[in-house]
Design a protein around this motif. Structure first.
Motif, mmCIF file in Angstrom:
data_model
loop_
_atom_site.group_PDB
_atom_site.id
_atom_site.type_symbol
_atom_site.label_atom_id
_atom_site.label_comp_id
_atom_site.label_asym_id
_atom_site.label_seq_id
_atom_site.Cartn_x
_atom_site.Cartn_y
_atom_site.Cartn_z
ATOM 1 N N GLY A 1 19.087 26.569 10.236
ATOM 2 C CA GLY A 1 19.190 25.916 11.534
ATOM 3 C C GLY A 1 19.036 26.828 12.736
ATOM 4 N N VAL A 2 18.299 27.927 12.574
ATOM 5 C CA VAL A 2 17.996 28.798 13.721
ATOM 6 C C VAL A 2 16.942 28.085 14.565
ATOM 7 C CG1 VAL A 2 16.987 31.023 14.389
ATOM 8 C CG2 VAL A 2 18.549 30.893 12.430
ATOM 9 N N SER B 1 22.103 31.933 15.615
ATOM 10 C CA SER B 1 21.129 32.813 16.260
ATOM 11 C C SER B 1 21.068 34.113 15.470
ATOM 12 C CB SER B 1 21.504 33.073 17.716
ATOM 13 O OG SER B 1 22.730 33.743 17.798
ATOM 14 N N LEU B 2 19.999 34.858 15.674
ATOM 15 C CA LEU B 2 19.808 36.120 14.969
ATOM 16 C C LEU B 2 20.272 37.282 15.831
ATOM 17 C CD1 LEU B 2 16.248 35.427 13.605
ATOM 18 C CD2 LEU B 2 18.394 35.265 12.363
ATOM 19 N N HIS B 3 20.893 38.253 15.190
ATOM 20 C CA HIS B 3 21.361 39.446 15.885
ATOM 21 C C HIS B 3 21.098 40.671 15.024
ATOM 22 C CE1 HIS B 3 23.609 37.311 19.031
ATOM 23 N NE2 HIS B 3 23.712 36.384 18.103
ATOM 24 N N ARG B 4 20.750 41.759 15.657
ATOM 25 C CA ARG B 4 20.630 43.031 14.936
ATOM 26 C C ARG B 4 22.018 43.641 14.828
ATOM 27 N NH1 ARG B 4 15.562 44.859 14.177
ATOM 28 N NH2 ARG B 4 13.932 43.855 15.402
ATOM 29 N N CYS B 5 22.294 44.224 13.666
ATOM 30 C CA CYS B 5 23.604 44.832 13.461
ATOM 31 C C CYS B 5 23.488 45.919 12.403
ATOM 32 C CB CYS B 5 24.621 43.777 13.053
ATOM 33 S SG CYS B 5 24.098 42.814 11.639
ATOM 34 N N ARG B 6 24.507 46.720 12.295
ATOM 35 C CA ARG B 6 24.549 47.796 11.304
ATOM 36 C C ARG B 6 25.352 47.333 10.098
ATOM 37 N NH1 ARG B 6 28.012 52.741 10.710
ATOM 38 N NH2 ARG B 6 26.786 54.129 9.390
ATOM 39 N N VAL B 7 24.670 47.196 8.976
ATOM 40 C CA VAL B 7 25.303 46.784 7.731
ATOM 41 C C VAL B 7 25.333 47.990 6.801
ATOM 42 C CG1 VAL B 7 25.080 45.252 5.738
ATOM 43 C CG2 VAL B 7 24.525 44.408 8.014
ATOM 44 N N ILE B 8 26.434 48.156 6.092
ATOM 45 C CA ILE B 8 26.605 49.319 5.232
ATOM 46 C C ILE B 8 26.710 48.862 3.769
ATOM 47 C CG2 ILE B 8 28.038 51.327 4.732
ATOM 48 C CD1 ILE B 8 29.067 51.040 7.669
ATOM 49 N N PRO B 9 25.761 49.279 2.932
ATOM 50 C CA PRO B 9 25.848 48.924 1.505
ATOM 51 C C PRO B 9 27.078 49.542 0.857
ATOM 52 C CG PRO B 9 23.656 49.712 2.061
ATOM 53 C CD PRO B 9 24.544 49.999 3.245
ATOM 54 N N TYR B 10 27.613 48.869 -0.166
ATOM 55 C CA TYR B 10 28.738 49.412 -0.915
ATOM 56 C C TYR B 10 28.321 50.733 -1.540
ATOM 57 C CZ TYR B 10 31.574 45.102 -1.074
ATOM 58 O OH TYR B 10 32.342 44.002 -0.784
ATOM 59 N N ASP B 11 29.294 51.605 -1.692
ATOM 60 C CA ASP B 11 29.069 52.906 -2.308
ATOM 61 C C ASP B 11 29.928 52.985 -3.559
ATOM 62 O OD1 ASP B 11 28.339 55.552 -2.744
ATOM 63 O OD2 ASP B 11 29.901 56.325 -1.422
#
Length: 142
Positions: free
Chosen positions: A117-118, A123-133
């Motif tokens: 439903g965008v 709405s879309l946003h840029r963000c910093r996602v951190i993969p699991y370690d």
């Protein structure tokens, strides 16, 4: 990384250009999924998406909310992810959202935007996602 939050549309106009010019490298998008989109069965069977890759991940400085009105009698509300107020975060524990980071083709990303439903619901946003370690106990540690 793209994140869906409660209004910006995506119109992948370069798909036609890619089909006509095989020298152009196809675009890919990173999509942070939360809620039911974390399940691979939702992505593959319901949305007909074929992720190129996926990884468990966290989104720091954000909180999961159920504040988007749903369909009465069917789904009372939908989830959203919102930035947290840094003043409200306890110093010893940062607020994070756990989810799945998918790598998608441009076509599959456009499908996600359309089915989610965008720009009407999200709405879309840029963000910093951190993969699991490792085993997840150190998720987000640099």
């Amino acid at each position: 990384v793209a994140l869906l939050l409660p209004f910006l549309s995506i119109c992948p106009t370069s798909c036609h250009a890619l089909a006509n010019n095989p020298k152009l490298k196809p675009k890919t998008y990173n999509y942070f999924a939360f809620g039911s989109n974390m399940a691979s069965s939702t992505m593959i069977n319901l949305r007909n998406i074929s992720p190129l890759a996926s990884s468990a991940a966290i989104l720091p400085g954000h909180a999961l909310r159920f504040n988007i009105p749903g369909v009465p009698g069917v789904e009372p509300s939908s989830a959203s992810v919102e930035p947290t107020n840094s003043d409200a975060i306890e110093k010893e524990q940062e607020v994070v959202v756990h989810g799945v980071l998918y790598k998608l083709t441009e076509e599959d990303f456009a499908t996600i935007c359309q089915t989610e439903g965008v720009p009407l619901a999200y709405s879309l946003h840029r963000c910093r996602v951190i993969p699991y370690d490792g085993d997840g106990k150190t998720a987000g540690d640099d």
